[in-house]
Write an enzyme that holds these catalytic residues in place. Structure first.
Site, mmCIF file in Angstrom:
data_model
loop_
_atom_site.group_PDB
_atom_site.id
_atom_site.type_symbol
_atom_site.label_atom_id
_atom_site.label_comp_id
_atom_site.label_asym_id
_atom_site.label_seq_id
_atom_site.Cartn_x
_atom_site.Cartn_y
_atom_site.Cartn_z
ATOM 1 N NE ARG A 63 44.276 35.323 42.774
ATOM 2 C CZ ARG A 63 43.935 34.094 42.404
ATOM 3 N NH1 ARG A 63 44.830 33.302 41.807
ATOM 4 N NH2 ARG A 63 42.715 33.647 42.631
ATOM 5 C CG ASP A 64 40.611 42.564 40.242
ATOM 6 O OD1 ASP A 64 41.254 43.065 39.287
ATOM 7 O OD2 ASP A 64 39.360 42.495 40.265
ATOM 8 C CG LEU A 65 45.822 47.114 44.381
ATOM 9 C CD1 LEU A 65 44.858 47.130 45.558
ATOM 10 C CD2 LEU A 65 47.255 47.127 44.883
ATOM 11 C CG ASN B 73 38.347 46.058 42.827
ATOM 12 O OD1 ASN B 73 37.149 46.226 42.607
ATOM 13 N ND2 ASN B 73 39.047 45.086 42.256
ATOM 14 C CB THR C 81 41.340 44.232 35.834
ATOM 15 O OG1 THR C 81 40.337 43.825 36.775
ATOM 16 C CG2 THR C 81 40.688 45.078 34.753
#
Length: 253
Positions: free
Chosen positions: A52-54, A58, A90
């Site tokens: 959910r935040d690739l 990161n 993001t």
């Protein structure tokens, strides 16, 4: 309790791309990085986890800056069949189904699945191929609205033609059209192999068959006697010596 993790001395993928900006990564290295990410995400999804935040900040590089590993699982969660928290991640890398055109109350949830990670991956892959900023000149809210309301995506102008259709399938508006990471890994593996120099194969040696002849074949006794008789009939030739020929030239004069 202590959690010991690998120290990634190569910093984040985002900082690495910034450090070489205006230059493109070698295509083979870009696809190699994408393969590392895809394999990691394939493992996560096989174990029922959504990241959910690739995004590049990161993703961590090894010290030799040849490999990428997925990090920061602060927003990761197990896959469930029900609704989950929306607008999670993001903005520039978030899938359209995480947004809503209408204002939502705090705490309202929406249904989406693991394919949100595939959309985020497509944004990261676009950055690997172009080394440009996503939706440059737009603020995050404008990007989010454009992706939902107008189905806007980054330009394909500088994307290799062989990979553009694949990239489009990964950022498709309909999550069902987006491939699974297992399919992504398979595609990128084949594409990466096509970029490697082909090994030279040595020329094949041609076998020349010798024509059949009487040489080497066994002779019958009659054949042997016939050849010997023929040799005896031949008269030996006179050989003129070099000296006699040479002196005859002077005798003629």
């Amino acid at each position: 309790m202590f959690l010991i993790t690998e120290l990634m001395r190569g910093d984040t993928l985002q900082k690495y791309l910034w450090s070489i900006r205006r230059k493109h990564l070698d295509l083979r290295l870009s696809i190699s990085f994408a393969l590392d990410i895809s394999r990691a995400m394939e493992y996560l999804h096989d174990n029922g986890i959504i990241h959910r935040d690739l995004k590049p900040s990161n993703l961590l590089l090894t010290e030799d800056q040849k490999h990428v590993k997925v990090g920061d699982f602060g927003l990761a969660r197990e896959r469930i069949m029900g609704d989950m928290t929306c607008e999670c991640g993001t903005y520039r890398w978030m899938a359209p189904e995480l947004f809503s055109k209408e204002a939502l109350q705090i705490g309202v949830k929406k249904y989406y699945n693991h394919k949100v990670d595939v959309y985020s991956f497509s944004m990261v892959l676009w950055e690997l191929l172009t080394n440009e900023a996503l939706f440059k000149g737009k603020d995050s809210i404008s990007v989010a609205y454009a992706a939902v309301a107008n189905n806007e995506r980054p330009s394909l102008e500088n994307i290799p033609k062989d990979i553009a259709p694949f990239l489009q399938s990964c950022w498709a508006e309909d999550p069902n059209i987006r491939p699974e990471f297992k399919q992504i890994t398979e595609y990128l593996t084949n594409f990466h192999q096509s970029l490697l120099p082909k090994p030279m194969t040595p020329p094949k040696l041609m076998q020349i068959e010798e024509p059949e002849s009487s040489i080497g074949q066994e002779l019958t006794s009659n054949d042997h006697n016939h050849i010997m008789a023929k040799k005896s009939e031949e008269k030996p030739r006179k050989r003129r010596s070099f000296s006699s020929c040479f002196l005859n030239c002077f005798n003629d004069s």
